[in-house]
Scaffold this active site. Sequence first.
Site, mmCIF file in Angstrom:
data_model
loop_
_atom_site.group_PDB
_atom_site.id
_atom_site.type_symbol
_atom_site.label_atom_id
_atom_site.label_comp_id
_atom_site.label_asym_id
_atom_site.label_seq_id
_atom_site.Cartn_x
_atom_site.Cartn_y
_atom_site.Cartn_z
ATOM 1 N N ASP A 105 100.641 -49.364 -17.783
ATOM 2 C CA ASP A 105 99.643 -48.705 -18.627
ATOM 3 C C ASP A 105 99.211 -47.364 -18.047
ATOM 4 O O ASP A 105 98.535 -46.592 -18.725
ATOM 5 C CB ASP A 105 98.390 -49.588 -18.772
ATOM 6 C CG ASP A 105 98.659 -50.843 -19.578
ATOM 7 O OD1 ASP A 105 99.523 -50.789 -20.468
ATOM 8 O OD2 ASP A 105 98.022 -51.882 -19.309
ATOM 9 N N ASP A 124 95.683 -52.236 -24.867
ATOM 10 C CA ASP A 124 96.853 -52.984 -24.424
ATOM 11 C C ASP A 124 96.585 -54.462 -24.740
ATOM 12 O O ASP A 124 95.430 -54.843 -24.971
ATOM 13 C CB ASP A 124 97.036 -52.758 -22.918
ATOM 14 C CG ASP A 124 98.063 -53.690 -22.325
ATOM 15 O OD1 ASP A 124 99.165 -53.767 -22.860
ATOM 16 O OD2 ASP A 124 97.726 -54.356 -21.319
ATOM 17 N N CYS A 152 86.887 -31.347 28.845
ATOM 18 C CA CYS A 152 86.561 -32.494 27.997
ATOM 19 C C CYS A 152 85.544 -32.087 26.941
ATOM 20 O O CYS A 152 85.679 -32.418 25.760
ATOM 21 C CB CYS A 152 85.990 -33.642 28.838
ATOM 22 S SG CYS A 152 87.116 -34.297 30.085
ATOM 23 N N ASP A 154 95.356 -52.234 -18.289
ATOM 24 C CA ASP A 154 95.121 -52.767 -16.941
ATOM 25 C C ASP A 154 96.338 -52.774 -16.045
ATOM 26 O O ASP A 154 96.214 -52.902 -14.844
ATOM 27 C CB ASP A 154 94.587 -54.202 -17.037
ATOM 28 C CG ASP A 154 95.676 -55.183 -17.440
ATOM 29 O OD1 ASP A 154 96.469 -54.840 -18.336
ATOM 30 O OD2 ASP A 154 95.727 -56.286 -16.864
ATOM 31 N N CYS A 173 64.850 -23.644 -10.576
ATOM 32 C CA CYS A 173 65.114 -23.514 -12.009
ATOM 33 C C CYS A 173 66.609 -23.370 -12.221
ATOM 34 O O CYS A 173 67.378 -23.254 -11.265
ATOM 35 C CB CYS A 173 64.368 -22.321 -12.613
ATOM 36 S SG CYS A 173 64.908 -20.723 -11.973
ATOM 37 N N CYS A 192 68.246 -20.343 -10.652
ATOM 38 C CA CYS A 192 68.558 -20.495 -9.223
ATOM 39 C C CYS A 192 69.900 -21.198 -9.055
ATOM 40 O O CYS A 192 70.745 -20.783 -8.244
ATOM 41 C CB CYS A 192 67.476 -21.315 -8.530
ATOM 42 S SG CYS A 192 65.822 -20.658 -8.676
ATOM 43 N N CYS A 230 84.725 -33.148 32.697
ATOM 44 C CA CYS A 230 84.843 -31.728 33.031
ATOM 45 C C CYS A 230 84.571 -30.887 31.796
ATOM 46 O O CYS A 230 84.402 -31.403 30.691
ATOM 47 C CB CYS A 230 86.228 -31.409 33.579
ATOM 48 S SG CYS A 230 87.558 -31.742 32.387
#
Length: 854
Positions: free
Chosen positions: A721, A518, A99, A717, A29, A32, A96
């Site tokens: 702009d 624009d 590593c 674009d 809910c 929660c 090893c």
Amino acid sequence: MSGQTATSAQASGSDANHVISVTIDGLSCAGCAGRAQRALAATPGVVAAEVNLATESARLTVCDPEAVRAAAAALTEAGYPARRERITLKLDNLSCASCAGRVERALLELPSVLEAQVNLATDEAQVTVLSGASDAKLIAQAATQAGYPATLNRSEQNEMPGARKLADAEEQRRKTIVAALIAAPVVVLEMGGHLLPGFHAWIGTTIGHQASWFIQWVLATVVLVGPGRAFYVKGFPALLRGAPDMNSLVSVGTSAAYLFSVVATFAPTLLPVSARAVYFEAAVVIVVLILAGRWLEARAKGQTGAAIQRLMGLRPQTARVLRGAAAQDVPLDQILVGDLLLVRPGERIAVDGEVTEGRSQVDESMMTGEPLPVLKAPGDIVTGGTVNGSTGSLTFQATRVGGDTALSQIIRMVQEAQGARLPIQTLVDRITLWFVPAILAVATLTVAVWLIFGPDPALSQALVAGVSVLIIACPCAMGLATPTSIMVGTGRAAELGVLFRKGDALQALHGVDVVAFDKTGTLTEGRPALTDVHLAGGVAREAVLSAVAGLESLSEHPIAQAVVSAAQSDGIAPADVTEFTAHPGFGVSGWVSGKQVLVGADRFLNREGIAIGDFGSHGAALAQQGRTPIYAAIGGHMAAVLAVADPVKLSAAPAVAALQSLGLRVAMITGDNTATARAIAAQVGIDDVVAEVLPAGKVAALEALQKGTERVAFVGDGINDAPALAVADVGIAIGTGTDVAVEAADVVLMSGDLGTVVSAFDISGRTLRNIRQNLFWAFGYNVALVPVAAGVLYPAFGLMLSPMLAAGAMALSSVFVITNALRLRRVRARGKPPAPPSGGLASRPGSSPQGYPA
């Protein structure tokens, strides 16, 4: 739309912060979700946290990986544990223990990794990660980058959105069927007398009512501890923590009915004779109905991610990679930048790249909305997810793979928008925080009032009323009202070519009063062509075009490219230029054959002290025809005025008319000549024009439009702009524009079709209306029915609400909210042009402020 490479599947951000998404268990809910969010926000190292009930996930901004682990611990302590997954990696080069230690440290540096254990004996790593926070492929990549090549021990693919909910729906379906089959005899034994006269007496004369009650007890116990067990294992602990949720209401209500019935069955002398009745059927039917409601709810939630599922479905699982002399099928996650890929006719392109060999028509409609295929040849860009036609094969070199592809960025953008929290959600959160405790108090008060003032059998009546209050209350509907609408609305917007980069833009767009466009590349095609050249006396056309083209070849502006293309088509080579200088908003200058050449707007030459003379009237006449005049001076004297025309997009006029029909003012802001700007504005139906502004002047023009309380959206674009897109109340970037513009925007249009601007406003308005409808239903439902359940109608009409009816109403309330949100999937595109232009996110022409303003 170049995005930042994520550090995990959902991680991005700056070097200091990581943003990840994790899935959470136990969210039933809005209360929660609120408690989980507060637990996260209080965790050291968590910069920001947002919990989404609809997706059952949290979006965290953290400063280091340790903060993620602390957040996971905080969620567990709050009773809403983060879901975990185990990933097995097969490692190479392990020799090893050191590593193994290096691999573990490399893995633990990822924010989503909770634990990492490397086994030298098996050369494997067992990695525990937060579900939803990372991609198994990136986990393997981290080990590989540490010097220990890793492969997934099993096929690890990103979980499709909604798949978990559909699996949950299947589980709830099974529980519902089992519970219903077991509950059916209980209902028949107790309620059969209401349907079949004499049935009750028949039970008494055969097995006896006491035996009937015992059978009901056995079956009810099986239902409650079996299919209904989840309500109690979640509800009672939440109640004991002082954080009751929806499960708490169900568990308290059904337990009250069950325990009362147990006492009536096994210790009837403890109750007044008038109160000796059982309510096993109420307890089991409540469980069945709520399980059924959660089944339907999970099914509906699974459908809210349909848009993401479709987007992810566009990615092929394998691709044919040319390695050596042969082509081989390679899994998508193993494709590297620089690989050569072969795409046969009819196949889907796997990643972004550049064509190196072949020619074919490619269907890019999934990116641009353009129905006609686009011819691709060597040097052209192809986008992952698009489809190669049947005309030929293509070989291309991968330039962006994995999370860097355009499609992956789109998916990530939509996911982020779907997880957003709108300002309208704040009020809902404050109310739902106290809703469940308030319902528990109302139920307690209801029982007390019935015991004191109710008629006989007062105890039974009090029990029925109290249980009905607990069961009918539904905080789930309130919590789901906003996020489900956002999920479906933003998903549908993506299908219509509108991407909400910032979730709150969905609400902000609905409050916009003015839309400012624009001009070049937005209202026009951005592909201008040279139309006129008026020369000064004694000046050769070839000499002027060569000098001007030489300067313009160093600029990327569409107008500059028009001049260069015209010169090349006439066989005129651009002149060699030295000391090239760009003057943003004015023009360009340089030296050609020892003479200074100036090219630009009339204000540029006036600023440089060069008299335009009669060329000004020529330029004005050209501007009246909608053409952009360009003035050229060589050696300090006027040489020519050139004119460039940029065709208006076919979608511009219909889009402007559609926006105006929505009650919006439409304006145009451009650096172009005033006469040219007004001519273009007249063609598309715009009356409010601001022209001859420098790039920085666009910001001032927007601020002027924002006078008073008016809110302004700006559509652009180009690079110049970007400041205007950032300062506008809502910045809308054309997807065919530059990456800078896209990154500065709140909303991105996937194609140059301006009809998608109208679709953006339409989907915003519809989504906000849908949210208000959901909230009205959710709040109205609780406000109206909780008092009815408490018995306010009993004194006047003798009506009491059965707990079973209350359970049915509660179960349907959440389903109603989600189903209403799903209606947004049927929203259609608005302002569709007769012939939309091609182009898309994958192939944006660059633009720059060099030379002429857009």
